[in-house]
Design a protein around this motif. Structure first.
Motif, PDB file in Angstrom:
ATOM      1  N   GLY A  35       0.834  -1.191   0.000  1.00 44.18           N
ATOM      2  CA  GLY A  35       0.000   0.000   0.000  1.00 44.18           C
ATOM      3  C   GLY A  35       0.870   1.244   0.000  1.00 44.18           C
ATOM      4  O   GLY A  35       2.084   1.172   0.183  1.00 44.18           O
ATOM      5  N   ALA A  36       0.236   2.381  -0.191  1.00 44.16           N
ATOM      6  CA  ALA A  36       0.961   3.648  -0.260  1.00 44.16           C
ATOM      7  C   ALA A  36       1.694   3.957   1.038  1.00 44.16           C
ATOM      8  O   ALA A  36       2.739   4.596   1.031  1.00 44.16           O
ATOM      9  CB  ALA A  36      -0.006   4.772  -0.592  1.00 44.16           C
ATOM     10  N   ASP A  37       1.161   3.487   2.153  1.00 44.50           N
ATOM     11  CA  ASP A  37       1.772   3.777   3.450  1.00 44.50           C
ATOM     12  C   ASP A  37       2.742   2.678   3.908  1.00 44.50           C
ATOM     13  O   ASP A  37       3.266   2.748   5.019  1.00 44.50           O
ATOM     14  CB  ASP A  37       0.693   3.999   4.505  1.00 44.50           C
ATOM     15  N   GLU A  38       2.980   1.679   3.066  1.00 36.13           N
ATOM     16  CA  GLU A  38       3.866   0.582   3.447  1.00 36.13           C
ATOM     17  C   GLU A  38       5.298   0.832   2.962  1.00 36.13           C
ATOM     18  O   GLU A  38       5.517   1.419   1.899  1.00 36.13           O
ATOM     19  CB  GLU A  38       3.355  -0.745   2.873  1.00 36.13           C
ATOM     20  N   ARG A  39       6.236   0.352   3.751  1.00 36.10           N
ATOM     21  CA  ARG A  39       7.652   0.462   3.410  1.00 36.10           C
ATOM     22  C   ARG A  39       7.941  -0.399   2.188  1.00 36.10           C
ATOM     23  O   ARG A  39       7.395  -1.495   2.056  1.00 36.10           O
ATOM     24  CB  ARG A  39       8.466  -0.067   4.606  1.00 36.10           C
ATOM     25  N   PRO A  40       8.786   0.059   1.259  1.00 37.44           N
ATOM     26  CA  PRO A  40       9.141  -0.763   0.091  1.00 37.44           C
ATOM     27  C   PRO A  40       9.689  -2.119   0.552  1.00 37.44           C
ATOM     28  O   PRO A  40      10.419  -2.201   1.547  1.00 37.44           O
ATOM     29  CB  PRO A  40      10.209   0.064  -0.612  1.00 37.44           C
ATOM     30  N   LEU A  41       9.324  -3.161  -0.184  1.00 41.15           N
ATOM     31  CA  LEU A  41       9.656  -4.523   0.236  1.00 41.15           C
ATOM     32  C   LEU A  41      11.151  -4.780   0.425  1.00 41.15           C
ATOM     33  O   LEU A  41      11.535  -5.361   1.451  1.00 41.15           O
ATOM     34  CB  LEU A  41       9.039  -5.544  -0.721  1.00 41.15           C
ATOM     35  N   PRO A  42      12.035  -4.367  -0.485  1.00 38.73           N
ATOM     36  CA  PRO A  42      13.464  -4.636  -0.243  1.00 38.73           C
ATOM     37  C   PRO A  42      13.957  -3.987   1.059  1.00 38.73           C
ATOM     38  O   PRO A  42      14.709  -4.605   1.823  1.00 38.73           O
ATOM     39  CB  PRO A  42      14.168  -4.029  -1.458  1.00 38.73           C
ATOM     40  N   ALA A  43      13.507  -2.768   1.322  1.00 36.61           N
ATOM     41  CA  ALA A  43      13.907  -2.074   2.554  1.00 36.61           C
ATOM     42  C   ALA A  43      13.323  -2.762   3.777  1.00 36.61           C
ATOM     43  O   ALA A  43      13.997  -2.893   4.815  1.00 36.61           O
ATOM     44  CB  ALA A  43      13.463  -0.618   2.502  1.00 36.61           C
ATOM     45  N   LEU A  44      12.089  -3.228   3.676  1.00 36.73           N
ATOM     46  CA  LEU A  44      11.450  -3.911   4.799  1.00 36.73           C
ATOM     47  C   LEU A  44      12.147  -5.229   5.122  1.00 36.73           C
ATOM     48  O   LEU A  44      12.398  -5.541   6.290  1.00 36.73           O
ATOM     49  CB  LEU A  44       9.970  -4.148   4.497  1.00 36.73           C
ATOM     50  N   TRP A  98      21.294  -1.146   0.861  1.00 41.47           N
ATOM     51  CA  TRP A  98      20.919  -1.673  -0.453  1.00 41.47           C
ATOM     52  C   TRP A  98      19.398  -1.702  -0.609  1.00 41.47           C
ATOM     53  O   TRP A  98      18.855  -1.311  -1.646  1.00 41.47           O
ATOM     54  CB  TRP A  98      21.527  -3.056  -0.626  1.00 41.47           C
ATOM     55  N   GLY A  99      18.721  -2.172   0.435  1.00 37.74           N
ATOM     56  CA  GLY A  99      17.260  -2.227   0.376  1.00 37.74           C
ATOM     57  C   GLY A  99      16.620  -0.859   0.224  1.00 37.74           C
ATOM     58  O   GLY A  99      15.606  -0.698  -0.455  1.00 37.74           O
ATOM     59  N   THR A 100      17.226   0.150   0.836  1.00 36.88           N
ATOM     60  CA  THR A 100      16.687   1.507   0.779  1.00 36.88           C
ATOM     61  C   THR A 100      16.799   2.120  -0.608  1.00 36.88           C
ATOM     62  O   THR A 100      15.906   2.851  -1.038  1.00 36.88           O
ATOM     63  CB  THR A 100      17.414   2.407   1.808  1.00 36.88           C
ATOM     64  N   VAL A 101      17.871   1.826  -1.323  1.00 40.74           N
ATOM     65  CA  VAL A 101      18.062   2.441  -2.645  1.00 40.74           C
ATOM     66  C   VAL A 101      17.499   1.588  -3.786  1.00 40.74           C
ATOM     67  O   VAL A 101      17.503   2.023  -4.930  1.00 40.74           O
ATOM     68  CB  VAL A 101      19.558   2.763  -2.918  1.00 40.74           C
ATOM     69  N   SER A 102      17.005   0.411  -3.479  1.00 41.89           N
ATOM     70  CA  SER A 102      16.452  -0.479  -4.512  1.00 41.89           C
ATOM     71  C   SER A 102      15.034  -0.058  -4.882  1.00 41.89           C
ATOM     72  O   SER A 102      14.297   0.477  -4.058  1.00 41.89           O
ATOM     73  CB  SER A 102      16.422  -1.921  -4.006  1.00 41.89           C
ATOM     74  N   LEU A 107      12.216  -7.550  -7.693  1.00 42.01           N
ATOM     75  CA  LEU A 107      12.132  -8.862  -7.050  1.00 42.01           C
ATOM     76  C   LEU A 107      13.482  -9.546  -6.946  1.00 42.01           C
ATOM     77  O   LEU A 107      13.735 -10.268  -5.976  1.00 42.01           O
ATOM     78  CB  LEU A 107      11.143  -9.763  -7.791  1.00 42.01           C
ATOM     79  N   SER A 108      14.358  -9.333  -7.911  1.00 44.98           N
ATOM     80  CA  SER A 108      15.660 -10.003  -7.851  1.00 44.98           C
ATOM     81  C   SER A 108      16.470  -9.488  -6.660  1.00 44.98           C
ATOM     82  O   SER A 108      17.106 -10.275  -5.951  1.00 44.98           O
ATOM     83  CB  SER A 108      16.434  -9.838  -9.162  1.00 44.98           C
ATOM     84  N   VAL A 109      16.433  -8.189  -6.405  1.00 48.06           N
ATOM     85  CA  VAL A 109      17.137  -7.641  -5.234  1.00 48.06           C
ATOM     86  C   VAL A 109      16.476  -8.140  -3.955  1.00 48.06           C
ATOM     87  O   VAL A 109      17.159  -8.541  -3.006  1.00 48.06           O
ATOM     88  CB  VAL A 109      17.175  -6.101  -5.279  1.00 48.06           C
ATOM     89  N   THR A 110      15.151  -8.120  -3.932  1.00 49.13           N
ATOM     90  CA  THR A 110      14.431  -8.600  -2.741  1.00 49.13           C
ATOM     91  C   THR A 110      14.803 -10.046  -2.440  1.00 49.13           C
ATOM     92  O   THR A 110      15.028 -10.400  -1.280  1.00 49.13           O
ATOM     93  CB  THR A 110      12.910  -8.457  -2.930  1.00 49.13           C
ATOM     94  N   LYS A 111      14.888 -10.875  -3.466  1.00 51.89           N
ATOM     95  CA  LYS A 111      15.255 -12.285  -3.261  1.00 51.89           C
ATOM     96  C   LYS A 111      16.671 -12.418  -2.710  1.00 51.89           C
ATOM     97  O   LYS A 111      16.916 -13.228  -1.813  1.00 51.89           O
ATOM     98  CB  LYS A 111      15.152 -13.066  -4.575  1.00 51.89           C
ATOM     99  N   ILE A 112      17.597 -11.645  -3.251  1.00 50.20           N
ATOM    100  CA  ILE A 112      18.984 -11.735  -2.778  1.00 50.20           C
ATOM    101  C   ILE A 112      19.071 -11.300  -1.320  1.00 50.20           C
ATOM    102  O   ILE A 112      19.703 -11.970  -0.496  1.00 50.20           O
ATOM    103  CB  ILE A 112      19.932 -10.898  -3.665  1.00 50.20           C
ATOM    104  N   ILE A 113      18.410 -10.189  -0.991  1.00 51.42           N
ATOM    105  CA  ILE A 113      18.405  -9.729   0.400  1.00 51.42           C
ATOM    106  C   ILE A 113      17.758 -10.786   1.288  1.00 51.42           C
ATOM    107  O   ILE A 113      18.276 -11.119   2.360  1.00 51.42           O
ATOM    108  CB  ILE A 113      17.698  -8.364   0.535  1.00 51.42           C
ATOM    109  N   ALA A 114      16.632 -11.331   0.849  1.00 56.68           N
ATOM    110  CA  ALA A 114      15.921 -12.344   1.639  1.00 56.68           C
ATOM    111  C   ALA A 114      16.777 -13.584   1.872  1.00 56.68           C
ATOM    112  O   ALA A 114      16.856 -14.090   2.997  1.00 56.68           O
ATOM    113  CB  ALA A 114      14.611 -12.729   0.948  1.00 56.68           C
ATOM    114  N   HIS A 115      17.435 -14.065   0.838  1.00 54.33           N
ATOM    115  CA  HIS A 115      18.278 -15.256   1.000  1.00 54.33           C
ATOM    116  C   HIS A 115      19.466 -14.963   1.914  1.00 54.33           C
ATOM    117  O   HIS A 115      19.887 -15.834   2.695  1.00 54.33           O
ATOM    118  CB  HIS A 115      18.740 -15.789  -0.363  1.00 54.33           C
ATOM    119  N   THR A 116      19.996 -13.761   1.839  1.00 56.78           N
ATOM    120  CA  THR A 116      21.099 -13.384   2.732  1.00 56.78           C
ATOM    121  C   THR A 116      20.618 -13.327   4.167  1.00 56.78           C
ATOM    122  O   THR A 116      21.314 -13.806   5.078  1.00 56.78           O
ATOM    123  CB  THR A 116      21.706 -12.031   2.301  1.00 56.78           C
TER     124      THR A 116
END
Length: 148
Positions: A35-44, A98-102, A107-116
């Motif tokens: 949603g508009a008020d939610e933090r971007p997924l990579p940053a979250l 990294w999550g903040t600037v993505s 999804l590829s960045v989110t996956k890499i962050i998630a796996h890390t």
């Protein structure tokens, strides 16, 4: 929830970790839409990784709610002196940046962050090679739901 995360944010981050682990792009896309008020997924996901690692490090060093201020100060000194704890902090700091600037829908960045994050969570368990990911994430989900 601690570290600036709400219960809903923790649950969303955990759902993203699980979706990344299962390579479920459809679920990740839905979570990234948010949603508009939610933090971007990579940053979250990166912020949740910091929370999880802080929690695991505190447990690994024996933090208890019943500790005195003096005991907590001693524990803090021990954590600060430990190279593994310092490296963990550096890792989470890097993931957060990294999550903040993505892009929110990358999804590829989110996956890499998630796996890390998942690998870091497993690394501090008793036997990382035998630690099953989905039950580990379920444990963290229970903690989030119970306000830990």
């Amino acid at each position: 929830m601690t570290d600036g995360l709400t219960v809903d944010e923790a649950l969303r981050a955990l759902a993203a970790l699980e979706a990344a682990w299962k390579d479920d792009d459809e679920a990740l896309s839905a979570l990234a839409a948010g949603g508009a008020d939610e933090r971007p997924l990579p940053a979250l996901v990166a912020a949740y990784g910091e929370h999880a690692m802080d929690t695991l490090m505190a447990l690994a060093f024996g933090l208890r709610s019943s500790m005195s201020d003096e005991e907590i100060a001693e524990l803090s000194d021990a954590v600060s002196a430990n190279i593994g704890a310092r490296m963990s902090a550096l890792l989470t700091q890097t993931l957060k940046a990294w999550g903040t600037v993505s892009a929110p829908d990358d999804l590829s960045v989110t996956k890499i962050i998630a796996h890390t994050v998942i690998d870091a969570m497993r690394a501090v368990t008793e036997d990382p090679s035998k630690t099953e990911v989905l039950p580990l994430l379920a444990t963290f989900r229970n903690y989030a739901l119970n306000g830990v």
